[in-house]
Each structure stands twice: as C-alpha cells, then as structure tokens.
Design a protein around this motif. Sequence first.
Motif, mmCIF file in Angstrom:
data_model
loop_
_atom_site.group_PDB
_atom_site.id
_atom_site.type_symbol
_atom_site.label_atom_id
_atom_site.label_comp_id
_atom_site.label_asym_id
_atom_site.label_seq_id
_atom_site.Cartn_x
_atom_site.Cartn_y
_atom_site.Cartn_z
ATOM 1 N N VAL A 187 0.857 -1.190 0.000
ATOM 2 C CA VAL A 187 0.000 0.000 0.000
ATOM 3 C C VAL A 187 0.895 1.243 0.000
ATOM 4 C CG1 VAL A 187 -1.733 1.285 1.281
ATOM 5 C CG2 VAL A 187 -1.853 -1.215 1.185
ATOM 6 N N ASP A 188 0.602 2.190 -0.909
ATOM 7 C CA ASP A 188 1.441 3.393 -1.067
ATOM 8 C C ASP A 188 0.527 4.624 -1.116
ATOM 9 O OD1 ASP A 188 3.351 5.268 -1.597
ATOM 10 O OD2 ASP A 188 3.846 4.495 -3.605
ATOM 11 N N PHE A 189 0.712 5.550 -0.141
ATOM 12 C CA PHE A 189 -0.109 6.767 -0.085
ATOM 13 C C PHE A 189 0.552 7.947 -0.800
ATOM 14 C CE2 PHE A 189 -1.609 4.287 3.496
ATOM 15 C CZ PHE A 189 -2.975 4.491 3.486
ATOM 16 N N TYR A 190 1.796 7.779 -1.250
ATOM 17 C CA TYR A 190 2.529 8.950 -1.721
ATOM 18 C C TYR A 190 2.020 9.492 -3.065
ATOM 19 C CZ TYR A 190 6.364 12.164 -2.614
ATOM 20 O OH TYR A 190 7.083 13.306 -2.868
ATOM 21 N N PRO A 191 1.973 8.733 -4.147
ATOM 22 C CA PRO A 191 1.717 9.317 -5.483
ATOM 23 C C PRO A 191 0.243 9.451 -5.814
ATOM 24 C CG PRO A 191 2.263 7.019 -5.726
ATOM 25 C CD PRO A 191 2.246 7.284 -4.242
ATOM 26 N N THR A 192 -0.540 10.061 -4.922
ATOM 27 C CA THR A 192 -1.989 10.113 -5.131
ATOM 28 C C THR A 192 -2.496 11.510 -5.462
ATOM 29 O OG1 THR A 192 -2.293 10.394 -2.756
ATOM 30 C CG2 THR A 192 -2.382 8.143 -3.630
ATOM 31 N N GLY A 193 -1.569 12.504 -5.619
ATOM 32 C CA GLY A 193 -1.994 13.847 -6.011
ATOM 33 C C GLY A 193 -2.608 14.650 -4.910
ATOM 34 N N GLU A 194 -2.452 14.239 -3.641
ATOM 35 C CA GLU A 194 -3.032 14.973 -2.531
ATOM 36 C C GLU A 194 -2.029 16.024 -2.008
ATOM 37 O OE1 GLU A 194 -6.031 14.635 -1.722
ATOM 38 O OE2 GLU A 194 -6.534 12.773 -2.764
ATOM 39 N N PHE A 253 7.385 4.273 -8.376
ATOM 40 C CA PHE A 253 8.131 3.028 -8.145
ATOM 41 C C PHE A 253 9.085 3.115 -6.946
ATOM 42 C CE2 PHE A 253 7.105 2.950 -12.713
ATOM 43 C CZ PHE A 253 6.452 1.722 -12.796
ATOM 44 N N GLN A 254 8.885 4.126 -6.114
ATOM 45 C CA GLN A 254 9.777 4.302 -4.966
ATOM 46 C C GLN A 254 9.279 3.416 -3.824
ATOM 47 O OE1 GLN A 254 10.963 8.322 -4.295
ATOM 48 N NE2 GLN A 254 11.454 7.984 -2.124
ATOM 49 N N THR A 255 9.890 2.234 -3.720
ATOM 50 C CA THR A 255 9.387 1.207 -2.793
ATOM 51 C C THR A 255 9.587 1.576 -1.329
ATOM 52 O OG1 THR A 255 11.510 0.035 -2.908
ATOM 53 C CG2 THR A 255 9.792 -0.614 -4.477
ATOM 54 N N GLU A 256 10.439 2.554 -1.045
ATOM 55 C CA GLU A 256 10.640 2.919 0.352
ATOM 56 C C GLU A 256 9.401 3.572 0.955
ATOM 57 O OE1 GLU A 256 12.922 7.159 0.043
ATOM 58 O OE2 GLU A 256 14.002 5.394 -0.689
ATOM 59 N N ASN A 257 8.467 3.980 0.080
ATOM 60 C CA ASN A 257 7.216 4.550 0.573
ATOM 61 C C ASN A 257 6.124 3.483 0.727
ATOM 62 O OD1 ASN A 257 8.329 7.165 0.525
ATOM 63 N ND2 ASN A 257 7.675 7.480 -1.604
ATOM 64 N N GLY A 308 3.025 7.912 2.941
ATOM 65 C CA GLY A 308 3.846 8.610 1.961
ATOM 66 C C GLY A 308 5.297 8.540 2.385
ATOM 67 N N SER A 309 5.896 9.680 2.551
ATOM 68 C CA SER A 309 7.317 9.733 2.938
ATOM 69 C C SER A 309 7.500 9.832 4.447
ATOM 70 C CB SER A 309 7.997 10.920 2.260
ATOM 71 O OG SER A 309 7.371 12.140 2.644
ATOM 72 N N GLU A 310 6.384 9.826 5.202
ATOM 73 C CA GLU A 310 6.487 9.999 6.648
ATOM 74 C C GLU A 310 6.178 8.696 7.367
ATOM 75 O OE1 GLU A 310 4.012 13.158 7.961
ATOM 76 O OE2 GLU A 310 5.028 14.686 6.749
ATOM 77 N N GLY A 334 3.797 14.599 3.365
ATOM 78 C CA GLY A 334 4.270 13.265 3.034
ATOM 79 C C GLY A 334 3.713 12.715 1.742
ATOM 80 N N GLN A 335 2.885 13.484 0.997
ATOM 81 C CA GLN A 335 2.310 12.997 -0.252
ATOM 82 C C GLN A 335 2.755 13.877 -1.416
ATOM 83 O OE1 GLN A 335 -1.917 12.919 1.075
ATOM 84 N NE2 GLN A 335 -1.837 10.742 0.427
ATOM 85 N N GLY A 336 2.753 13.246 -2.632
ATOM 86 C CA GLY A 336 3.142 13.970 -3.821
ATOM 87 C C GLY A 336 2.052 13.927 -4.872
ATOM 88 N N GLY A 337 2.402 14.413 -6.065
ATOM 89 C CA GLY A 337 1.426 14.421 -7.157
ATOM 90 C C GLY A 337 1.162 13.010 -7.705
ATOM 91 N N TYR A 338 0.181 12.960 -8.583
ATOM 92 C CA TYR A 338 -0.182 11.673 -9.173
ATOM 93 C C TYR A 338 1.024 11.013 -9.830
ATOM 94 C CZ TYR A 338 -5.187 12.237 -8.401
ATOM 95 O OH TYR A 338 -6.418 12.359 -7.815
#
Length: 469
Positions: free
Chosen positions: A38-45, A58-62, A97-99, A49-53
């Motif tokens: 499950v990855d919350f980062y690339p969802t455009g929010e 592919f950043q698995t650390e998130n 995301g990143s947090e 800790g979140q980024g754009g769509y």
Amino acid sequence: MKHFSKFLLASMLFLGITSVNAQDDNNPWAIGIQTNAVDFYPTGEDAPGQGGYFDHYFQTENWNILPSVSRLTVGRYIGAGFVAEFAGSINQIDQFGSESIPQLSYYSAGLSANYSLRALLNDGWFDPVIGVGGDYNWIGDQDSDNLQNFDGATLNGKVGFNFWFSDNIALTVESNYKHSFETESASHFQHAAGIKFVFGGTDTDGDGIYDKDDECPEEAGLPEFNGCPDSDGDGVEDRMDDCPDEAGLAQFNGCPDSDGDGVPDNEDDCPEVAGLASMNGCPDSDGDGVADNEDDCPNEAGPADNNGCPEEDTDGDGIIDDEDDCPEVAGTRANNGCPEPTAEVVSELNEYSNTVLFDLNKATIRTESEEALNSIAEIMMEYPNTIFHIEGHTDSSGSDDYNLQLSKERAASVSDYLANQGIPSSRLTSEGYGETQPIATNSTSAGRQENRRVEISLDKNKEVRNSSN
C-alpha cells in the motif's frame, strides 16, 4: 495483526463455499494468492508526506508491505473476456507517503469487473488486464480515537498483467488506484503480486479437452478430432471408422485394402489376393464369370452351373454332353449332337426297301421280305434322333383311288413292322402316293415293276418326340 487470523479464516471459508477467478469458459474460476503493498505517496493529494499523481510511483521505500500471503482474490469468468472478481487483503501501515507513522491496521474487501486483453493477443502467455471496481477499506487503530483512522469506500481503477506458465497457472502483478471521496488523504495505490490458479472445467475422460468442447467426453481422444479417439492412428476418428482397430484409408472409411485391388478388406472376400470389384474383391483367372474362390477349375473357363469347370464333350463333336442327345457318338448340332444319315446310308436303306414284297393287291408283307426290313431297322437304330419317312408307290394299273389307298396301306405296314422291331413310332411317318410319282414308264412290265415300290427318306420337317415305343 490481531485481526489477521480472523480475516484469513473468513477468506478461506469464503473460498471453500464459493468458486473462483475465471480465465475462460473451460476454466471459469480462478483463485489468486498474493502479497500486497500500500502506497499513499503518489496520489496527487496536497498533504504532508504525499506527492502528485504517480510521483515516485516506483519508490518502494514509501510502500507498506506485509511479507506474507496478504491478499486473496476469487474470480468468475462472465464471458467475452470479462471477469467478476472479489478481493480481500490485509496489511500494516507504518509509512504514510514519505512519513513514518505509528503502526495501523489495514483491511480491504471489494468487487471489480476486469477485462482480459489476452484474446486480442492470440491467447498467448502475456495477458494484460484492466479493471474498475470498488472497495470498502478500514485503516487505523480501531480501538483508539487516532485521527488517522479511516473507514470508507473507494472507487478503484486497475492495471495488471498475468504471465501464464501453463493453461492453469499464472504469475500475476497488478496495481490498483483507490480513490476516496470522503477523506482525500485516504486515497492510495495498492500493488499486488502472486500466483493465480484457474480451474472449474470438467474433463471426464482426462484427455485435456473439457467436456463442453469434447464431442466424445467419456472416451479419451485427440484435439484434432474434438476429443474423439483414433484407436488405430490412421487419421480417421473411431466414430467414423468402419475398422477402428485396423489402420486404413480415409477413402475406405478407415478400413485397409491389403491387396490393393480397390476393395476394402471388410468388403473383400479375398483380402489377400487382388481381385475384381464385381467379384467382391476375388480374382477370376479364367474370366468365366466365376470367382476363383468358388471355381473348381480356376484356370479353365466353364459355366457357373458347372462350378466354373468346362462341361464334358465325350464324343468331341463340339456339343457338351448335357446338351448332346448322343453324347458318345459324334453328331451335328442341327441333330442335337446325334449323327445324321448320309446319302449313302439313305441309298442303302432304299436298296433294302426295294426288295420288300407284298401279297398281290394286298398290304401284307411277304415273309421273305422280313430280313430286308430287319436290316432297315438295324440301320435306323444307329440314328436315334432321325425321323424316317416311309413312302408307298404303285404303278398305273387299276384306278387312281385304289392305287392311292393301296400305297398308303403298304407304307403303313412297313412302318408298323419297323415299330415292332423297336423303332419308336415318333420317328416314323408314312404316306402313300399311289401312281403319282413313277420312276419308270408304266408302258412296260419292267417299268411298272420299278414303280411298285417302298422308299425311305429323311423327314426333316418334324422333331423327334420322346416316345418309349
């Protein structure tokens, strides 16, 4: 984790009472066993800790990964490439995301409609899948008032790939975007990878062809014959093969033609010897219309009623014995195989007949004439198929009527005498001609004597009638 065992038990119970993810009509059900991330980062929010769509997609650390079987799918093939799928998953969230965050539980269950592009790619091993559906998700610590708790539905979009190792097993990877309308920060990607098993088709005879496509579902067969067998391997399936246990030719409905005569063995009375179709595959060496296997004389032409053997002609006159009235004496066909008297024989008969004497003005034969008549009878015996005509003649002495009557009576007397000697009456005719056929002058005594006579000729105008007298 405290809910993991409950979820797994519920999933296995569901799988036990339901069927699974379909690939096609033959294997309508499929089950997938996967690990999910499950990855919350690339969802455009626009949240911490979140980024754009698709940012850092592919950043698995998130990613939040539970390194075990954490997602199960069950699907049913609908038709035309569409599959209805149920999916249930669990995870542990410690990365938003990143947090990093305190660990939360993750549960998800939902339905989707998936479409396989495999058929468009000629049913190969590569199977792209797209889908749309909805899930209900539980995220957070359900026993606390943590603000990160989220219970709600999402609208899902899916892209995935199946890599088929066999007709029944595939490696599957997929990515699902889950969009939340209630709490935007709860939107996330869920990735999954695992093994998919398809099953559900029935193959009663175990020939690898499912019963629905098998025209002989209870007999193991071949794909080229739609599941029907070809026991003798001659390229003609058994149900159309008149000789299913012997390799043969298609032109003979699967039957062999061992002797190559164009008549299949099952219709050939002589399957090891080349023959004629008109003789049921048997030869007719002498060409007499009787097959060799029924011909007592296969190398000599003969009629069928004599078993193919030539009929005997004992006397060699060209008339077979069965048709020869005189089988031991050469004769003529006109006389049914019996000899015919020659002119010499007729002349000899008349030499005897000219010596036959009668009492004066009577038809009574004199005793001294009997020897001549007996000789005539002996000669007639030699020609059993010949009809002899006895002629009576007189001179001109006396009246015409008297002479005619006297000549008839004398001819009849000779005929009766010969009949008494064993000549069948059917072979004798007689007639009197009176004075109408003189052979000499009636003006002299010598001439009149020559005219008083009995003559014998051949009667060729009548057929011999069977008679015992």
